[in-house]
Scaffold this active site. Structure first.
Site, PDB file in Angstrom:
ATOM      1  N   GLU A 298       0.842  -1.195   0.000  1.00  0.00           N
ATOM      2  CA  GLU A 298       0.000   0.000   0.000  1.00  0.00           C
ATOM      3  C   GLU A 298       0.881   1.251   0.000  1.00  0.00           C
ATOM      4  OE1 GLU A 298      -3.609   0.417   0.145  1.00  0.00           O
ATOM      5  OE2 GLU A 298      -2.845   2.401  -0.354  1.00  0.00           O
ATOM      6  N   ASP A 302       0.954   4.205  -2.839  1.00  0.00           N
ATOM      7  CA  ASP A 302       0.592   5.585  -2.503  1.00  0.00           C
ATOM      8  C   ASP A 302       1.698   6.570  -2.877  1.00  0.00           C
ATOM      9  OD1 ASP A 302      -1.695   4.489  -1.495  1.00  0.00           O
ATOM     10  OD2 ASP A 302      -1.153   4.724   0.620  1.00  0.00           O
ATOM     11  N   SER A 518      -7.651   2.743  -3.197  1.00  0.00           N
ATOM     12  CA  SER A 518      -6.335   3.161  -2.714  1.00  0.00           C
ATOM     13  C   SER A 518      -5.494   3.776  -3.797  1.00  0.00           C
ATOM     14  CB  SER A 518      -5.552   1.942  -2.232  1.00  0.00           C
ATOM     15  OG  SER A 518      -5.795   1.692  -0.913  1.00  0.00           O
TER      16      SER A 518
END
Ligand SMILES: *[C@@H]1O[C@H](CO)[C@@H](O)[C@H](O)[C@H]1NC(C)=O
Ligand SMILES: *[C@@H]1O[C@H](CO)[C@@H](O)[C@H](O)[C@H]1NC(C)=O
Ligand SMILES: *[C@@H]1O[C@H](CO)[C@@H](O)[C@H](O)[C@H]1NC(C)=O
Ligand SMILES: *[C@@H]1O[C@H](CO)[C@@H](O)[C@H](O)[C@H]1NC(C)=O
Ligand SMILES: *[C@@H]1O[C@H](CO)[C@@H](O)[C@H](O)[C@H]1NC(C)=O
Ligand SMILES: *[C@@H]1O[C@H](CO)[C@@H](O)[C@H](O)[C@H]1NC(C)=O
Ligand SMILES: *[C@@H]1O[C@H](CO)[C@@H](O)[C@H](O)[C@H]1NC(C)=O
Ligand SMILES: *[C@@H]1O[C@H](CO)[C@@H](O)[C@H](O)[C@H]1NC(C)=O
EC number: 3.4.14.10
Length: 611
Positions: A298, A302, A518
């Site tokens: 993640e 990002d 996300s």
């Protein structure tokens, strides 16, 4: 202060029947039903130390909210006049009476010197063994095991002396069975796959159909699709982006470097330039994962997405701790795991806060106790009032919760319900749905892992005024199809959307593909940050809280997404329709139109985009 303490002591002296003494009686302050997927294992270890956070009633929250709406409504004379940290603190501080009563109570149990205060004194924190907390709150903590095997220490109910009920809004950790989930749990395949060479194509003059490969989405594709490709940031440094990491996620520099070398070579220095901050012992690990460890996917998605789009705008990355590194078991259960409150309280203490903050994490709203959700959401309002755009993903399970395949059972009555998410359900943040496809863009659905863009209606927060027209129009359009499965009077989300399938990411030195809201969240954060750059360069204020502007003016800058739906709970879920909808919001951004919507020349953005 001292004399008012004395006064109340004298008052107590009147005898057994005084109201104050009666109110020392403990009364249940909050009960939160243990979610079905948790089973009690036994008593919590009494010597286990936890950091207790006590939230005091913010005396002038209504006023804070009024300031927030005035400064973020483009038709208001105060538009853009964001509040300073001290102005916000003045509005959220508790009354002297609240502070005095809560202190009197705590001082009976703990050493005053062990208590730490937030700048506005609206939060008091203290680290205590569970046995002591049990006396303080007349409760009993237990270890609960989730169906996935992890364990957590919580209590379904806690009490307070009656005279404190109106002065304390929340005490945590107590009842929050939240299991924060990164909204990109789906990474497919391809560890070891060679990085694709096409990335080196020169930026700036390609069309979407030339630069976008649906199997390997790159920054060049996103920048071309959303028209930021020719925009050169003018005031990096004055303008920054924040990135929140929780649950042991970090932003690995060497992976970011490989990513940029391949997909945005001129930005390669960015991999070593972003700042990282540890909050509550959050990990900043840059070393390789051990065998079988998958940390940092993640975090890579990002930071790489942000750098790929908004470079050279500086990034400030926060890693908030709260989970022990070992696999939790009955002897070492998770106690903290309450990232939002710890994070937002830290950020509110800082003089400087980035103007946009990207958060790719969500929880099922029903696992978050109402008191906790309210406290965190009002802290988001305080942060928004300082001119910060707080961006969250709308979830990856369609209408079925944080992930596909949720049971869709209400924690209140065990009936089938669509499961809304928090913080997307908080009205003071902007929630981002996911799409795929480049012409047309449609609501994201991934047939293999069942990722479906999330959307829904809060059971905790009523619909804010700024959404009234958009949401009532949508409710009329969809009619009775899902009646009874959702709360039509709640805050509806998402607000907007962006592409969310097949993001090309580097993790652990190899290429992987990332999907989920996300991915859409840092994309939107980066684009809004570039818009702030243009505003600041023009001598104007950054946008701050986006929604009142979005629902009035900003919406015109988004391309409507009209097909697909928030598949989940054995239904097709909320459909995308013409105009706002509860799965793609107003749709996906176009930078030239965003510039126009804020009254700037649109030229900078697209000299060559459409050929
Ligand atoms: C795009 O094309 C123009 C001429 O049409 C050229 O001047 C410019 O350098 C090109 N931009 C990039 C980034 O290749
Ligand atoms: C994502 O990429 C895979 C190949 O890795 C491809 O089969 C799939 O169609 C792509 N998905 C979309 C929505 O384009
Ligand atoms: C911080 O984390 C490290 C490594 O995970 C651990 O050894 C240490 O005890 C932690 N410190 C605190 C104050 O929790
Ligand atoms: C809730 O409902 C489900 C499905 O209807 C059932 O399997 C389960 O036992 C129920 N749980 C409780 C606690 O009633
Ligand atoms: C529906 O939302 C309203 C407004 O937020 C709230 O007052 C109400 O309790 C909710 N209903 C349910 C069943 O949760
Ligand atoms: C990460 O990379 C290392 C070194 O290349 C390798 O040994 C390890 O298996 C990789 N981990 C995963 C989960 O792919
Ligand atoms: C993080 O960076 C190191 C080198 O600094 C690299 O060896 C490792 O593979 C990276 N870890 C992950 C999880 O990507
Ligand atoms: C969906 O339908 C299947 C088959 O009838 C059932 O087993 C499953 O529990 C249902 N899931 C939900 C979330 O309703």
């Amino acid at each position: 202060m001292r004399s008012s303490v004395l006064l109340s002591v004298i008052f107590v002296g009147f005898g057994a029947a005084t109201p104050l003494q009666q109110s020392r009686r403990y009364v249940v302050k909050e009960t939160h039903r243990v979610p079905w997927d948790f089973v009690r294992q036994g008593d919590a270890p009494g010597d286990h130390r936890i950091r207790l956070q006590v939230g005091l009633k913010q005396d002038r929250f209504d006023e804070l909210e009024r300031h927030l709406y005035e400064t973020s409504d483009p038709d208001d004379v105060r538009y853009g006049q964001h509040l300073t940290a001290s102005e916000v603190n003045e509005l959220v501080k508790p009354s002297d009476k609240s502070l005095r009563l809560v202190r009197e109570w705590l001082y009976e149990h703990v050493d005053p010197e062990d208590i730490t205060y937030s700048p506005a004194s609206d939060f008091l924190s203290i680290t205590l063994p569970i046995s002591k907390v049990e006396r303080l709150l007349e409760t009993k903590y237990s270890v609960y095991r989730h169906t996935d095997g992890s364990t957590i220490v919580r209590t379904p109910e806690w009490k307070l002396p009656l005279h404190l009920h109106d002065h304390i809004t929340a005490v945590q950790p107590t009842t929050s069975f939240i299991r924060t989930v990164p909204q990109s749990s789906m990474f497919l395949g391809s560890a070891g796959k060679k990085v694709q060479a096409k990335a080196h194509r020169r930026a700036g003059n390609g069309t979407v159909s030339k630069v976008c490969d649906a199997d390997n989405v790159t920054p060049l594709c996103l920048r071309t699709l959303y028209e930021t490709v020719n925009y050169v940031p003018q005031v990096p440094g004055e303008n920054q982006i924040g990135l929140a990491n929780y649950l042991g996620e970090t932003n690995n520099r060497s992976d970011a470097r490989i990513f940029l070398q391949n997909y945005r070579p001129e930005a390669t220095a960015g991999a070593d330039a972003y700042s990282i901050v540890s909050i509550a012992n959050g990990t900043l690990q840059q070393t390789p994962n051990g065998p079988g460890e998958y940390f940092g996917m993640e975090g890579s998605l990002d930071v790489q997405t942000l750098l790929g789009i908004s470079w050279p705008t500086p990034i400030l990355s926060y890693s908030t701790g709260g989970e022990p590194p070992e696999i939790p078991d009955v002897d070492h259960p998770i106690v903290d795991n309450e990232p939002y409150l710890t994070w937002v309280n830290y950020v509110l203490e800082q003089d400087f806060v980035p103007q946009v903050i990207s958060n790719s994490y969500e929880d099922n709203e029903q696992t978050v106790p109402l008191s906790y959700a309210r406290v965190v959401c009002s802290q988001f309002a305080a942060l928004s009032a300082r001119g910060v755009s707080i961006i969250f993903g709308s979830g990856d399970g369609g209408v079925s919760g944080v992930q596909p395949g949720g049971s869709c059972l209400s924690n209140v009555n065990n009936q089938t319900q669509f499961i809304p998410l928090f913080p997307s359900s908080c009205p003071y943040i902007t929630s981002v749905g996911g799409t795929f496809g480049f012409g047309p863009e449609v609501v994201a659905y991934h047939p293999e892992n069942k990722y479906s863009s999330g959307g829904g209606f809060s059971n905790y927060f009523p619909r804010p005024k700024y959404q009234d027209a958009a949401v009532s129009g949508y409710l009329e359009t969809i009619g009775d199809e899902f009646k009874g499965l959702y709360n039509c009077s709640g805050r509806a989300y998402p607000d907007i959307a962006a592409h969310s399938i097949n993001y090309t990411i580097i993790w652990n030195g190899t290429m992987i593909l990332g999907h989920g809201t996300s991915a859409a969240t840092p994309t939107i954060s980066a684009i809004i940050s570039l818009l702030n750059d243009a505003l600041i360069a023009d001598g104007r204020a950054p946008l701050g809280f986006l929604n009142p502007w979005l629902y009035k003016r900003g919406k015109k800058a988004f391309v409507d997404v009209t097909s697909g739906s928030a598949i989940g709970c054995n239904t097709t879920g909320f459909p995308a329709v013409k105009g706002w909808d509860a799965v793609s919001g107003f749709g996906t951004p176009r930078f030239s139109k965003l510039l126009k919507a804020v009254g700037l020349s649109e030229d900078v953005s697209r000299p060559h985009v459409q050929q």
